[in-house]
Design a protein around this motif. Structure first.
Motif, PDB file in Angstrom:
ATOM      1  N   GLY A 171       0.592  -1.282   0.062  1.00 22.42           N
ATOM      2  CA  GLY A 171       0.092  -0.093   0.001  1.00 22.42           C
ATOM      3  C   GLY A 171       0.660   1.265  -0.008  1.00 22.42           C
ATOM      4  N   LEU A 172       2.225   1.171   0.315  1.00 21.64           N
ATOM      5  CA  LEU A 172       2.976   2.284   0.296  1.00 21.64           C
ATOM      6  C   LEU A 172       4.291   2.167  -0.512  1.00 21.64           C
ATOM      7  CD1 LEU A 172       3.612   5.211   1.590  1.00 21.64           C
ATOM      8  CD2 LEU A 172       4.622   3.752   3.393  1.00 21.64           C
ATOM      9  N   VAL A 173       4.484   2.825  -1.275  1.00 23.05           N
ATOM     10  CA  VAL A 173       5.947   2.807  -2.259  1.00 23.05           C
ATOM     11  C   VAL A 173       6.606   4.207  -1.973  1.00 23.05           C
ATOM     12  CG1 VAL A 173       6.597   2.533  -4.429  1.00 23.05           C
ATOM     13  CG2 VAL A 173       4.479   1.188  -3.898  1.00 23.05           C
ATOM     14  N   LYS A 174       7.986   3.798  -2.096  1.00 26.14           N
ATOM     15  CA  LYS A 174       8.552   5.276  -1.976  1.00 26.14           C
ATOM     16  C   LYS A 174       8.811   5.742  -3.286  1.00 26.14           C
ATOM     17  CE  LYS A 174      11.280   3.704   2.152  1.00 26.14           C
ATOM     18  NZ  LYS A 174      10.407   4.719   3.027  1.00 26.14           N
ATOM     19  N   PRO A 175       8.900   7.052  -3.786  1.00 27.70           N
ATOM     20  CA  PRO A 175       9.205   7.580  -4.659  1.00 27.70           C
ATOM     21  C   PRO A 175      10.694   7.178  -5.608  1.00 27.70           C
ATOM     22  CG  PRO A 175       8.760   9.379  -3.266  1.00 27.70           C
ATOM     23  CD  PRO A 175       8.866   8.139  -2.475  1.00 27.70           C
ATOM     24  N   SER A 176      10.459   7.064  -6.667  1.00 25.44           N
ATOM     25  CA  SER A 176      11.523   6.445  -7.745  1.00 25.44           C
ATOM     26  C   SER A 176      11.533   4.835  -7.724  1.00 25.44           C
ATOM     27  CB  SER A 176      12.964   6.981  -7.397  1.00 25.44           C
ATOM     28  OG  SER A 176      13.404   6.286  -6.121  1.00 25.44           O
ATOM     29  N   GLN A 177      10.979   4.341  -6.809  1.00 28.10           N
ATOM     30  CA  GLN A 177      10.569   2.753  -6.846  1.00 28.10           C
ATOM     31  C   GLN A 177       9.691   2.391  -7.806  1.00 28.10           C
ATOM     32  OE1 GLN A 177      10.278   1.523  -2.770  1.00 28.10           O
ATOM     33  NE2 GLN A 177      12.462   1.656  -2.162  1.00 28.10           N
ATOM     34  N   THR A 178       9.721   0.894  -7.933  1.00 26.30           N
ATOM     35  CA  THR A 178       8.808   0.127  -8.797  1.00 26.30           C
ATOM     36  C   THR A 178       7.492  -0.249  -7.977  1.00 26.30           C
ATOM     37  OG1 THR A 178      10.470  -0.209 -10.473  1.00 26.30           O
ATOM     38  CG2 THR A 178       8.457  -1.568 -10.334  1.00 26.30           C
ATOM     39  N   LEU A 179       6.350   0.127  -8.386  1.00 27.86           N
ATOM     40  CA  LEU A 179       4.932  -0.233  -7.805  1.00 27.86           C
ATOM     41  C   LEU A 179       4.663  -1.624  -8.404  1.00 27.86           C
ATOM     42  CD1 LEU A 179       1.767   1.867  -7.847  1.00 27.86           C
ATOM     43  CD2 LEU A 179       1.623  -0.576  -8.671  1.00 27.86           C
ATOM     44  N   SER A 180       4.531  -2.728  -7.640  1.00 28.67           N
ATOM     45  CA  SER A 180       4.220  -3.988  -8.300  1.00 28.67           C
ATOM     46  C   SER A 180       2.652  -4.571  -7.638  1.00 28.67           C
ATOM     47  CB  SER A 180       5.006  -5.018  -7.865  1.00 28.67           C
ATOM     48  OG  SER A 180       4.950  -6.155  -8.761  1.00 28.67           O
ATOM     49  N   LEU A 181       1.880  -4.764  -8.399  1.00 30.22           N
ATOM     50  CA  LEU A 181       0.415  -5.155  -7.871  1.00 30.22           C
ATOM     51  C   LEU A 181      -0.088  -6.551  -8.614  1.00 30.22           C
ATOM     52  CD1 LEU A 181      -1.577  -1.979  -7.793  1.00 30.22           C
ATOM     53  CD2 LEU A 181      -0.614  -3.276  -5.774  1.00 30.22           C
ATOM     54  N   THR A 182      -0.471  -7.400  -8.004  1.00 26.58           N
ATOM     55  CA  THR A 182      -1.075  -8.835  -8.575  1.00 26.58           C
ATOM     56  C   THR A 182      -2.566  -8.814  -8.570  1.00 26.58           C
ATOM     57  OG1 THR A 182       1.054  -9.835  -8.136  1.00 26.58           O
ATOM     58  CG2 THR A 182      -0.919 -10.991  -8.526  1.00 26.58           C
TER      59      THR A 182
END
Length: 121
Positions: free
Chosen positions: A10-21
């Motif tokens: 539910g929380l992702v840091k800026p510049s990282q990759t969001l991954s959802l399934t």
């Protein structure tokens, strides 16, 4: 009854990759001729189509997000996955997976309940 369920952080840091399934039950993601989409809604904005993976495995992406988006699938688990790279706070949204019957008509007959993703340090 077809059911879709989104999962992921539910929380992702800026510049990282969001991954959802998205896990699908009641239907196979390889069945002709369905298209399995990711859609999001940012605060105060309308729905935004991100992309889809088709029954055939072909993919298509929104032009505005194409450079940062990848959608893949695991047919053995009947799941498909969204990866959105280099995220910024503007990517904060509720993310939905949905099933469509057309590659061009953004209408969907089944939706997941949605999952909130916040991009913040």
């Amino acid at each position: 009854q077809v059911q879709l369920q989104e999962s992921g952080p539910g929380l992702v840091k800026p510049s990282q990759t969001l991954s959802l399934t998205c896990t699908v039950s009641g239907a196979s993601i390889t069945t002709n001729y369905y298209y399995w989409s990711w859609i999001r809604q940012s605060p105060g904005k309308g729905l935004e189509w991100i992309g889809y993976i088709a029954y055939s495995g072909n993919t298509a992406y929104s032009p505005s997000l194409k450079s940062r988006t990848s959608i893949s699938r695991d047919t053995s688990k009947n799941q498909f996955t969204l990866q959105l790279s280099s995220v910024t706070p503007e990517d904060t949204a509720v993310y939905y997976c949905a099933r469509g019957k057309s590659a061009n008509d953004h209408s969907y007959d089944y939706w997941g309940q949605g999952t909130q993703v916040t991009v913040s340090s």
